[in-house]
Design a protein around this motif. Structure first.
Motif, short mmCIF file in Angstrom:
data_model
loop_
_atom_site.label_atom_id
_atom_site.label_comp_id
_atom_site.label_asym_id
_atom_site.label_seq_id
_atom_site.Cartn_x
_atom_site.Cartn_y
_atom_site.Cartn_z
N GLU A 93 0.97 -11.46 -1.67
CA GLU A 93 1.68 -10.68 -0.65
C GLU A 93 1.69 -9.20 -1.03
O GLU A 93 1.44 -8.33 -0.18
N LYS A 94 1.96 -8.92 -2.32
CA LYS A 94 1.98 -7.52 -2.78
C LYS A 94 0.60 -6.90 -2.63
O LYS A 94 0.43 -5.80 -2.10
N LEU A 95 -0.36 -7.66 -3.09
CA LEU A 95 -1.75 -7.19 -3.09
C LEU A 95 -2.24 -6.83 -1.69
O LEU A 95 -2.91 -5.83 -1.47
N ALA A 96 -1.83 -7.67 -0.73
CA ALA A 96 -2.31 -7.48 0.65
C ALA A 96 -1.82 -6.17 1.24
O ALA A 96 -2.48 -5.58 2.10
N SER A 97 -0.65 -5.69 0.76
CA SER A 97 -0.11 -4.48 1.39
C SER A 97 -0.41 -3.21 0.59
O SER A 97 -0.10 -2.11 1.05
N ILE A 98 -1.00 -3.34 -0.59
CA ILE A 98 -1.32 -2.13 -1.37
C ILE A 98 -2.58 -1.49 -0.81
O ILE A 98 -3.63 -2.14 -0.70
N GLY A 99 -2.44 -0.22 -0.41
CA GLY A 99 -3.59 0.46 0.19
C GLY A 99 -4.07 1.63 -0.65
O GLY A 99 -4.78 2.49 -0.16
N THR A 100 -3.64 1.65 -1.92
CA THR A 100 -3.99 2.82 -2.75
C THR A 100 -5.05 2.46 -3.79
O THR A 100 -5.41 1.30 -3.95
N GLY A 101 -5.46 3.47 -4.51
CA GLY A 101 -6.38 3.27 -5.63
C GLY A 101 -7.83 3.50 -5.23
O GLY A 101 -8.20 3.30 -4.07
N GLY A 102 -8.59 3.98 -6.20
CA GLY A 102 -10.04 4.08 -5.98
C GLY A 102 -10.52 5.33 -5.27
O GLY A 102 -11.70 5.41 -4.95
N HIS A 103 -9.61 6.31 -5.03
CA HIS A 103 -10.12 7.56 -4.42
C HIS A 103 -11.00 8.28 -5.42
O HIS A 103 -10.60 8.48 -6.57
N ILE A 104 -12.18 8.72 -4.99
CA ILE A 104 -13.05 9.47 -5.89
C ILE A 104 -13.28 10.87 -5.32
O ILE A 104 -12.91 11.15 -4.18
N GLY A 105 -13.88 11.75 -6.13
CA GLY A 105 -14.17 13.10 -5.66
C GLY A 105 -13.22 14.11 -6.27
O GLY A 105 -12.44 13.78 -7.17
N ARG A 114 -4.88 3.30 -11.54
CA ARG A 114 -3.99 3.14 -10.39
C ARG A 114 -4.25 1.80 -9.71
O ARG A 114 -5.41 1.41 -9.50
N LYS A 115 -3.17 1.12 -9.39
CA LYS A 115 -3.28 -0.24 -8.84
C LYS A 115 -4.13 -0.25 -7.57
O LYS A 115 -3.90 0.52 -6.65
N LYS A 116 -5.11 -1.12 -7.57
CA LYS A 116 -5.94 -1.27 -6.36
C LYS A 116 -5.52 -2.55 -5.65
O LYS A 116 -5.37 -3.60 -6.27
N GLY A 117 -5.35 -2.45 -4.34
CA GLY A 117 -4.93 -3.64 -3.60
C GLY A 117 -5.98 -4.06 -2.60
O GLY A 117 -7.09 -3.52 -2.58
N GLY A 118 -5.62 -4.99 -1.75
CA GLY A 118 -6.56 -5.50 -0.76
C GLY A 118 -6.52 -4.71 0.54
O GLY A 118 -7.44 -4.75 1.33
N ASN A 119 -5.37 -4.04 0.79
CA ASN A 119 -5.21 -3.27 2.03
C ASN A 119 -5.54 -4.13 3.26
O ASN A 119 -6.08 -3.65 4.25
N CYS A 120 -5.19 -5.41 3.17
CA CYS A 120 -5.55 -6.35 4.25
C CYS A 120 -4.91 -5.95 5.59
O CYS A 120 -5.50 -6.17 6.65
#
Ligand code: HEC
Length: 204
Positions: A93-105, A114-120
């Protein structure tokens, strides 16, 4: 014959423009991430074979290419070491709502840890209480009630989240396990969030 010789330069010009436009897009994407490391460029900006095929066919691959994609993507699927494909729905449930992490540049890169989630929720409706949900993908509310959580439903859901293109070539759903974005354990947790009868996805 005369009309062909007149049309030929125009055709060649259109073709060259098409190729140039594709190259220009590639260059623009690369220029948008000037701070990306070589590793980030390789893993995030370079297309792999499937992405290149999908671009080439504008996400509508002919049947033989589609079959090749499905076959190759099924081969990529890996499972958790303990073999359990149905994990902990609360973690999912937590994972599905995490929309952060993985920004590059250069502008606002995320620290690597930084925690990466599924952003489902960006693409799917899931638990009813979450009203901010996208609709690029189908609603998954109640999916566990409809499909149950027997071995086949669990296995399919795990495989689908690991690599969506193992079932739907050129899907716009990210290939979470294949890309290393989510671990097999995290995918098992997402499966539980979708299929566990206690999960809010399957409650009113
Ligand atoms: C960028 C959009 C996007 C994101 C993010 C996304 N999906 Fe999807 N998903 C789709 C689309 C589009 C489809 C329908 C096409 C397909 O089947 O690949 C789909 C299909 C599915 C299906 C198959 C549904 C069925 O009827 O069999 C499941 C299961 C699923 N997604 C789960 C998830 C989960 C869990 C997450 C988060 C970890 C997630 N998706 C994140 C776009 C997305």
């Amino acid at each position: 014959m005369k009309s062909l010789s007149r049309a030929l330069p125009l055709l060649l010009c259109l073709l060259a423009n098409g190729v140039a436009a594709a190259d220009a897009l590639e260059v623009t994407v690369r220029r948008s991430f000037p701070g990306a490391s070589d590793e980030e460029r390789r893993t995030r900006l370079d297309q792999d074979e499937v992405q290149a095929l999908c671009s080439k066919h504008r996400n509508r691959p002919p049947a033989d290419v589609a079959a090749r994609i499905v076959e190759s993507q099924l081969q990529t699927i890996r499972y958790p070491e303990d073999g359990k494909l149905l994990g902990d729905w609360r973690a999912g449930e937590k994972l599905a709502s995490i929309g952060t992490g993985g920004h590059i540049g250069r502008i606002q890169p995320d620290p690597a840890d930084r925690k990466k989630g599924g952003n489902c929720y960006a693409c799917h409706t899931l638990a009813k209480k979450e009203v901010a949900a996208g609709n690029l993908g189908p609603s998954l509310t109640g999916i566990g009630t409809v499909r149950g959580n027997g071995p086949e439903a669990v296995r399919y859901t795990y495989q689908k989240i690991f690599n969506a293109q193992a079932f739907f070539p050129c899907s716009s759903m990210p290939r979470f396990g294949h890309s290393g974005w989510l671990t097999p354990q995290e995918i098992a947790d997402a499966v539980a969030f979708l299929l566990d009868p206690e999960s809010p996805v399957n409650k009113d």
